[in-house]
Design a protein around this motif. Structure first.
Motif, PDB file in Angstrom:
ATOM      1  N   LEU A   9       0.799  -1.225   0.000  1.00  0.00           N
ATOM      2  CA  LEU A   9       0.000   0.000   0.000  1.00  0.00           C
ATOM      3  C   LEU A   9       0.830   1.272   0.000  1.00  0.00           C
ATOM      4  CD1 LEU A   9      -2.943  -0.995   2.393  1.00  0.00           C
ATOM      5  CD2 LEU A   9      -2.866  -1.083  -0.112  1.00  0.00           C
ATOM      6  N   ASN A  10       2.143   1.148  -0.094  1.00  0.00           N
ATOM      7  CA  ASN A  10       3.029   2.309  -0.265  1.00  0.00           C
ATOM      8  C   ASN A  10       2.789   3.424   0.747  1.00  0.00           C
ATOM      9  OD1 ASN A  10       2.731   1.992  -3.873  1.00  0.00           O
ATOM     10  ND2 ASN A  10       3.972   0.818  -2.470  1.00  0.00           N
ATOM     11  N   ILE A 174       1.253  -1.392 -13.524  1.00  0.00           N
ATOM     12  CA  ILE A 174       0.100  -1.827 -12.730  1.00  0.00           C
ATOM     13  C   ILE A 174      -0.706  -2.917 -13.432  1.00  0.00           C
ATOM     14  CG2 ILE A 174      -1.690  -0.232 -13.568  1.00  0.00           C
ATOM     15  CD1 ILE A 174      -0.796  -0.766  -9.880  1.00  0.00           C
ATOM     16  N   SER A 175      -0.477  -3.092 -14.741  1.00  0.00           N
ATOM     17  CA  SER A 175      -1.180  -4.134 -15.495  1.00  0.00           C
ATOM     18  C   SER A 175      -0.272  -5.331 -15.795  1.00  0.00           C
ATOM     19  CB  SER A 175      -1.726  -3.558 -16.807  1.00  0.00           C
ATOM     20  OG  SER A 175      -0.664  -3.093 -17.623  1.00  0.00           O
ATOM     21  N   THR A 176       0.891  -5.382 -15.157  1.00  0.00           N
ATOM     22  CA  THR A 176       1.892  -6.457 -15.266  1.00  0.00           C
ATOM     23  C   THR A 176       2.506  -6.590 -16.660  1.00  0.00           C
ATOM     24  OG1 THR A 176       0.314  -8.260 -15.753  1.00  0.00           O
ATOM     25  CG2 THR A 176       0.741  -7.774 -13.423  1.00  0.00           C
ATOM     26  N   LYS A 177       2.406  -5.536 -17.471  1.00  0.00           N
ATOM     27  CA  LYS A 177       3.084  -5.559 -18.766  1.00  0.00           C
ATOM     28  C   LYS A 177       4.576  -5.272 -18.587  1.00  0.00           C
ATOM     29  CE  LYS A 177      -0.999  -4.153 -21.396  1.00  0.00           C
ATOM     30  NZ  LYS A 177      -1.634  -3.101 -22.245  1.00  0.00           N
ATOM     31  N   THR A 178       4.919  -4.741 -17.420  1.00  0.00           N
ATOM     32  CA  THR A 178       6.306  -4.497 -17.031  1.00  0.00           C
ATOM     33  C   THR A 178       6.525  -5.154 -15.678  1.00  0.00           C
ATOM     34  OG1 THR A 178       6.384  -2.367 -18.196  1.00  0.00           O
ATOM     35  CG2 THR A 178       8.025  -2.719 -16.474  1.00  0.00           C
ATOM     36  N   GLU A 182      10.892  -5.402  -7.045  1.00  0.00           N
ATOM     37  CA  GLU A 182      10.646  -5.328  -5.604  1.00  0.00           C
ATOM     38  C   GLU A 182       9.497  -4.394  -5.251  1.00  0.00           C
ATOM     39  OE1 GLU A 182      14.273  -4.249  -3.715  1.00  0.00           O
ATOM     40  OE2 GLU A 182      15.277  -6.139  -4.151  1.00  0.00           O
ATOM     41  N   LEU A 183       8.949  -3.693  -6.236  1.00  0.00           N
ATOM     42  CA  LEU A 183       7.874  -2.745  -5.951  1.00  0.00           C
ATOM     43  C   LEU A 183       6.601  -3.486  -5.538  1.00  0.00           C
ATOM     44  CD1 LEU A 183       8.249  -0.214  -8.909  1.00  0.00           C
ATOM     45  CD2 LEU A 183       9.262  -0.090  -6.626  1.00  0.00           C
ATOM     46  N   LYS A 184       5.870  -2.888  -4.618  1.00  0.00           N
ATOM     47  CA  LYS A 184       4.582  -3.435  -4.192  1.00  0.00           C
ATOM     48  C   LYS A 184       3.474  -2.608  -4.835  1.00  0.00           C
ATOM     49  CE  LYS A 184       6.496  -6.403  -1.357  1.00  0.00           C
ATOM     50  NZ  LYS A 184       6.555  -7.833  -1.692  1.00  0.00           N
ATOM     51  N   CYS A 185       2.707  -3.230  -5.720  1.00  0.00           N
ATOM     52  CA  CYS A 185       1.673  -2.521  -6.473  1.00  0.00           C
ATOM     53  C   CYS A 185       0.274  -2.746  -5.905  1.00  0.00           C
ATOM     54  CB  CYS A 185       1.717  -2.935  -7.934  1.00  0.00           C
ATOM     55  SG  CYS A 185       3.287  -2.568  -8.758  1.00  0.00           S
ATOM     56  N   MET A 186       0.187  -3.353  -4.740  1.00  0.00           N
ATOM     57  CA  MET A 186      -1.105  -3.586  -4.094  1.00  0.00           C
ATOM     58  C   MET A 186      -1.851  -2.271  -3.934  1.00  0.00           C
ATOM     59  SD  MET A 186      -1.625  -5.246  -0.321  1.00  0.00           S
ATOM     60  CE  MET A 186      -3.233  -5.714   0.319  1.00  0.00           C
ATOM     61  N   ASN A 187      -3.131  -2.249  -4.350  1.00  0.00           N
ATOM     62  CA  ASN A 187      -3.915  -1.016  -4.295  1.00  0.00           C
ATOM     63  C   ASN A 187      -5.388  -1.344  -4.139  1.00  0.00           C
ATOM     64  OD1 ASN A 187      -5.434  -0.651  -7.116  1.00  0.00           O
ATOM     65  ND2 ASN A 187      -3.457  -1.651  -7.487  1.00  0.00           N
ATOM     66  N   THR A 188      -6.176  -0.322  -3.840  1.00  0.00           N
ATOM     67  CA  THR A 188      -7.616  -0.524  -3.632  1.00  0.00           C
ATOM     68  C   THR A 188      -8.467   0.195  -4.671  1.00  0.00           C
ATOM     69  OG1 THR A 188      -7.741   1.401  -2.155  1.00  0.00           O
ATOM     70  CG2 THR A 188      -7.283  -0.748  -1.139  1.00  0.00           C
ATOM     71  N   SER A 189      -7.838   0.878  -5.643  1.00  0.00           N
ATOM     72  CA  SER A 189      -8.621   1.751  -6.518  1.00  0.00           C
ATOM     73  C   SER A 189      -8.549   1.432  -8.001  1.00  0.00           C
ATOM     74  CB  SER A 189      -8.189   3.210  -6.302  1.00  0.00           C
ATOM     75  OG  SER A 189      -6.800   3.359  -6.570  1.00  0.00           O
ATOM     76  N   PRO A 194      -4.477  -6.518 -11.656  1.00  0.00           N
ATOM     77  CA  PRO A 194      -4.392  -7.756 -10.868  1.00  0.00           C
ATOM     78  C   PRO A 194      -3.888  -7.517  -9.450  1.00  0.00           C
ATOM     79  CG  PRO A 194      -2.639  -7.659 -12.512  1.00  0.00           C
ATOM     80  CD  PRO A 194      -3.571  -6.536 -12.820  1.00  0.00           C
ATOM     81  N   PHE A 195      -3.355  -6.314  -9.186  1.00  0.00           N
ATOM     82  CA  PHE A 195      -2.865  -5.988  -7.851  1.00  0.00           C
ATOM     83  C   PHE A 195      -3.953  -5.384  -6.964  1.00  0.00           C
ATOM     84  CE2 PHE A 195       0.893  -5.482 -10.650  1.00  0.00           C
ATOM     85  CZ  PHE A 195       1.720  -6.443 -10.082  1.00  0.00           C
ATOM     86  N   CYS A 196      -5.139  -5.168  -7.522  1.00  0.00           N
ATOM     87  CA  CYS A 196      -6.220  -4.548  -6.747  1.00  0.00           C
ATOM     88  C   CYS A 196      -6.691  -5.516  -5.655  1.00  0.00           C
ATOM     89  CB  CYS A 196      -7.381  -4.190  -7.665  1.00  0.00           C
ATOM     90  SG  CYS A 196      -8.649  -3.170  -6.872  1.00  0.00           S
ATOM     91  N   CYS A 197      -6.849  -4.987  -4.441  1.00  0.00           N
ATOM     92  CA  CYS A 197      -7.252  -5.834  -3.317  1.00  0.00           C
ATOM     93  C   CYS A 197      -8.545  -5.307  -2.707  1.00  0.00           C
ATOM     94  CB  CYS A 197      -6.150  -5.882  -2.264  1.00  0.00           C
ATOM     95  SG  CYS A 197      -5.905  -4.316  -1.389  1.00  0.00           S
TER      96      CYS A 197
END
Length: 243
Positions: A9-10, A174-178, A182-189, A194-197
Protein backbone atom coordinates in the motif's frame (compact mmCIF):
# COMPACT_ATOMS: atom_id res chain seq x y z
CA UNK A 1 9.88 11.31 4.21
CA UNK A 2 9.36 8.96 1.29
CA UNK A 3 6.64 6.96 -0.44
CA UNK A 4 7.63 3.43 0.61
CA UNK A 5 7.18 1.81 -2.80
CA UNK A 6 8.50 -1.55 -1.58
CA UNK A 7 5.95 -1.81 1.26
CA UNK A 8 2.32 -2.94 0.78
CA UNK A 9 0.00 0.00 0.00
CA UNK A 10 3.03 2.31 -0.26
CA UNK A 11 2.76 4.23 3.05
CA UNK A 12 4.55 7.52 3.73
CA UNK A 13 7.43 6.82 6.10
CA UNK A 14 10.73 8.30 7.15
CA UNK A 15 13.41 6.88 4.88
CA UNK A 16 16.17 4.72 6.34
CA UNK A 17 19.72 4.40 5.00
CA UNK A 18 22.22 1.97 6.52
CA UNK A 19 19.94 1.44 9.50
CA UNK A 20 19.64 5.14 10.32
CA UNK A 21 16.77 7.56 9.79
CA UNK A 22 17.45 10.00 6.97
CA UNK A 23 17.30 13.75 7.51
CA UNK A 24 17.61 16.52 4.95
CA UNK A 25 20.60 18.71 5.76
CA UNK A 26 20.43 22.50 5.80
CA UNK A 27 22.81 23.60 3.05
CA UNK A 28 23.45 27.33 3.38
CA UNK A 29 21.66 29.55 2.51
CA UNK A 30 18.72 27.12 2.37
CA UNK A 31 17.00 25.81 5.47
CA UNK A 32 15.07 22.63 4.75
CA UNK A 33 12.96 22.38 1.61
CA UNK A 34 12.33 25.60 -0.31
CA UNK A 35 8.99 24.44 -1.80
CA UNK A 36 6.33 21.85 -1.02
CA UNK A 37 7.98 18.63 -2.18
CA UNK A 38 5.79 15.75 -3.32
CA UNK A 39 4.97 13.35 -6.14
CA UNK A 40 2.32 12.77 -8.80
CA UNK A 41 0.32 9.57 -8.16
CA UNK A 42 0.03 7.01 -10.96
CA UNK A 43 3.41 7.88 -12.47
CA UNK A 44 6.59 5.84 -12.55
CA UNK A 45 10.09 6.54 -13.82
CA UNK A 46 10.92 3.17 -15.37
CA UNK A 47 14.48 2.06 -14.43
CA UNK A 48 14.59 -0.10 -17.57
CA UNK A 49 13.80 2.77 -19.93
CA UNK A 50 16.64 5.00 -21.10
CA UNK A 51 15.30 8.49 -21.64
CA UNK A 52 16.11 9.76 -25.13
CA UNK A 53 16.66 13.30 -23.81
CA UNK A 54 18.78 12.61 -20.73
CA UNK A 55 20.48 9.38 -21.81
CA UNK A 56 19.78 7.86 -18.37
CA UNK A 57 17.21 5.38 -17.08
CA UNK A 58 14.47 6.27 -14.59
CA UNK A 59 14.92 6.15 -10.81
CA UNK A 60 12.14 3.60 -10.08
CA UNK A 61 9.95 6.17 -8.27
CA UNK A 62 6.89 8.32 -8.99
CA UNK A 63 7.71 11.64 -10.63
CA UNK A 64 8.59 14.41 -8.15
CA UNK A 65 7.03 17.87 -7.92
CA UNK A 66 8.10 21.17 -6.38
CA UNK A 67 5.04 23.29 -5.53
CA UNK A 68 6.07 26.95 -5.44
CA UNK A 69 2.82 28.19 -3.89
CA UNK A 70 2.63 30.20 -0.66
CA UNK A 71 0.82 27.60 1.45
CA UNK A 72 2.92 25.18 3.49
CA UNK A 73 1.16 21.86 2.88
CA UNK A 74 0.65 19.13 5.45
CA UNK A 75 2.34 15.75 5.04
CA UNK A 76 0.21 13.48 2.85
CA UNK A 77 -2.02 16.32 1.64
CA UNK A 78 -3.44 15.95 -1.87
CA UNK A 79 -3.52 19.13 -3.96
CA UNK A 80 -4.45 20.01 -7.53
CA UNK A 81 -1.62 21.75 -9.34
CA UNK A 82 -0.79 23.63 -12.52
CA UNK A 83 2.34 22.36 -14.33
CA UNK A 84 4.85 25.10 -15.22
CA UNK A 85 8.05 23.34 -16.29
CA UNK A 86 10.60 20.73 -15.28
CA UNK A 87 14.22 20.22 -14.32
CA UNK A 88 16.11 17.04 -15.28
CA UNK A 89 18.19 16.01 -12.28
CA UNK A 90 20.69 13.20 -12.83
CA UNK A 91 20.87 11.55 -9.41
CA UNK A 92 23.67 8.98 -9.20
CA UNK A 93 23.27 8.21 -12.91
CA UNK A 94 19.45 8.04 -12.91
CA UNK A 95 16.91 10.42 -14.44
CA UNK A 96 14.97 12.09 -11.63
CA UNK A 97 12.56 14.67 -13.03
CA UNK A 98 11.57 17.60 -10.81
CA UNK A 99 8.33 19.12 -12.11
CA UNK A 100 7.76 22.74 -11.12
CA UNK A 101 4.08 23.34 -10.27
CA UNK A 102 1.82 25.72 -8.37
CA UNK A 103 -1.23 24.85 -6.30
CA UNK A 104 -4.34 25.86 -8.26
CA UNK A 105 -5.81 27.27 -5.02
CA UNK A 106 -2.86 29.58 -4.46
CA UNK A 107 -3.91 33.25 -4.59
CA UNK A 108 -1.19 33.87 -7.20
CA UNK A 109 -1.92 30.79 -9.34
CA UNK A 110 -3.52 32.81 -12.14
CA UNK A 111 -0.25 34.74 -12.58
CA UNK A 112 1.79 31.61 -13.23
CA UNK A 113 1.36 29.76 -16.52
CA UNK A 114 4.93 29.00 -17.61
CA UNK A 115 8.45 28.58 -16.32
CA UNK A 116 9.19 32.08 -17.61
CA UNK A 117 6.54 33.43 -15.24
CA UNK A 118 8.42 31.84 -12.34
CA UNK A 119 11.65 33.43 -13.55
CA UNK A 120 9.96 36.83 -13.88
CA UNK A 121 7.82 36.89 -10.74
CA UNK A 122 10.11 34.97 -8.37
CA UNK A 123 13.60 36.12 -9.39
CA UNK A 124 16.33 33.81 -8.14
CA UNK A 125 13.94 31.00 -7.21
CA UNK A 126 14.80 28.72 -10.12
CA UNK A 127 18.51 29.28 -9.55
CA UNK A 128 18.02 28.42 -5.87
CA UNK A 129 16.19 25.24 -6.88
CA UNK A 130 19.11 24.12 -9.03
CA UNK A 131 21.55 24.96 -6.23
CA UNK A 132 19.47 23.01 -3.67
CA UNK A 133 19.26 19.84 -5.76
CA UNK A 134 22.90 20.12 -6.76
CA UNK A 135 24.26 20.12 -3.20
CA UNK A 136 21.71 18.61 -0.82
CA UNK A 137 23.44 15.21 -0.65
CA UNK A 138 26.97 16.57 -0.20
CA UNK A 139 26.71 16.61 3.64
CA UNK A 140 26.13 12.83 3.40
CA UNK A 141 29.49 12.42 1.70
CA UNK A 142 28.12 12.14 -1.83
CA UNK A 143 29.25 14.20 -4.84
CA UNK A 144 27.23 17.07 -6.24
CA UNK A 145 24.33 16.00 -8.43
CA UNK A 146 24.39 16.68 -12.15
CA UNK A 147 21.68 17.85 -14.57
CA UNK A 148 20.68 17.26 -18.16
CA UNK A 149 20.25 20.25 -20.51
CA UNK A 150 23.00 22.18 -18.64
CA UNK A 151 20.59 22.61 -15.70
CA UNK A 152 18.16 24.58 -17.87
CA UNK A 153 14.46 24.26 -17.07
CA UNK A 154 12.27 22.83 -19.81
CA UNK A 155 8.96 24.49 -20.58
CA UNK A 156 5.39 23.57 -19.66
CA UNK A 157 4.67 21.49 -22.78
CA UNK A 158 7.83 19.44 -22.28
CA UNK A 159 6.94 18.90 -18.61
CA UNK A 160 3.40 17.74 -19.41
CA UNK A 161 4.76 15.34 -22.03
CA UNK A 162 7.12 13.93 -19.39
CA UNK A 163 4.30 13.49 -16.87
CA UNK A 164 2.17 11.71 -19.48
CA UNK A 165 4.98 9.37 -20.47
CA UNK A 166 5.63 8.38 -16.84
CA UNK A 167 1.89 7.75 -16.48
CA UNK A 168 2.11 5.31 -19.40
CA UNK A 169 5.02 3.56 -17.67
CA UNK A 170 2.87 3.29 -14.53
CA UNK A 171 -0.05 1.80 -16.49
CA UNK A 172 2.28 -0.87 -17.89
CA UNK A 173 3.53 -1.56 -14.37
CA UNK A 174 0.10 -1.83 -12.73
CA UNK A 175 -1.18 -4.13 -15.50
CA UNK A 176 1.89 -6.46 -15.27
CA UNK A 177 3.08 -5.56 -18.77
CA UNK A 178 6.31 -4.50 -17.03
CA UNK A 179 7.99 -6.38 -14.21
CA UNK A 180 7.42 -4.74 -10.83
CA UNK A 181 10.55 -6.22 -9.32
CA UNK A 182 10.65 -5.33 -5.60
CA UNK A 183 7.87 -2.74 -5.95
CA UNK A 184 4.58 -3.44 -4.19
CA UNK A 185 1.67 -2.52 -6.47
CA UNK A 186 -1.11 -3.59 -4.09
CA UNK A 187 -3.91 -1.02 -4.29
CA UNK A 188 -7.62 -0.52 -3.63
CA UNK A 189 -8.62 1.75 -6.52
CA UNK A 190 -7.43 0.37 -9.89
CA UNK A 191 -10.20 -2.17 -10.43
CA UNK A 192 -8.79 -3.68 -13.63
CA UNK A 193 -5.35 -4.28 -12.11
CA UNK A 194 -4.39 -7.76 -10.87
CA UNK A 195 -2.87 -5.99 -7.85
CA UNK A 196 -6.22 -4.55 -6.75
CA UNK A 197 -7.25 -5.83 -3.32
CA UNK A 198 -10.37 -5.69 -1.18
CA UNK A 199 -10.95 -3.17 1.58
CA UNK A 200 -10.62 -6.02 4.06
CA UNK A 201 -7.20 -7.02 2.72
CA UNK A 202 -6.07 -3.40 2.88
CA UNK A 203 -7.32 -3.05 6.46
CA UNK A 204 -5.39 -6.19 7.41
CA UNK A 205 -2.19 -4.65 6.03
CA UNK A 206 -2.74 -1.48 8.05
CA UNK A 207 -3.48 -3.43 11.24
CA UNK A 208 -0.38 -5.59 10.77
CA UNK A 209 1.89 -2.54 10.87
CA UNK A 210 3.92 -2.28 14.04
CA UNK A 211 2.84 0.23 16.64
CA UNK A 212 4.66 3.55 16.86
CA UNK A 213 7.50 3.50 19.33
CA UNK A 214 9.33 6.33 21.07
CA UNK A 215 10.89 8.97 18.87
CA UNK A 216 14.52 8.55 17.99
CA UNK A 217 16.60 11.59 18.93
CA UNK A 218 17.44 13.91 16.07
CA UNK A 219 21.19 13.69 15.37
CA UNK A 220 23.32 16.61 16.45
CA UNK A 221 23.81 17.60 12.82
CA UNK A 222 20.05 17.69 12.22
CA UNK A 223 19.66 21.41 12.77
CA UNK A 224 23.08 22.51 11.58
CA UNK A 225 23.79 24.43 8.42
CA UNK A 226 26.48 23.15 6.08
CA UNK A 227 28.67 25.60 4.20
CA UNK A 228 30.65 25.04 1.03
CA UNK A 229 33.42 27.27 -0.24
CA UNK A 230 35.23 27.44 -3.55
CA UNK A 231 38.97 28.04 -3.17
CA UNK A 232 41.07 29.83 -5.76
CA UNK A 233 44.82 30.23 -5.99
CA UNK A 234 46.12 33.70 -6.77
CA UNK A 235 49.56 35.08 -7.43
CA UNK A 236 50.29 38.13 -5.34
CA UNK A 237 52.87 40.54 -6.73
CA UNK A 238 54.29 43.15 -4.33
CA UNK A 239 53.89 46.74 -5.24
CA UNK A 240 57.09 48.45 -6.35
CA UNK A 241 58.31 51.07 -3.97
CA UNK A 242 58.55 54.58 -5.31
CA UNK A 243 61.34 56.91 -4.30
Amino acid sequence: MEIATKDPLNPLIQDVKKGNLRYVANVFPHKGYIWNYGAIPQTWEDPNHKDSDTGCCGDNDPIDICDIGNKVCSRGEIIKVKVLGTLALIDEGETDWKVIVINTEDPEASDFNSIDDVRRLKPGYLEATVDWFKRYKVPDGKPENQFAFNAEFKDRDFAIKTVKSTHEFWKALISTKTSAGELKCMNTSVSDSPFCCSAGDAEAVVKSACASGPEDPIPSSGGCSFYFSHCFFVVVTPLKSHA
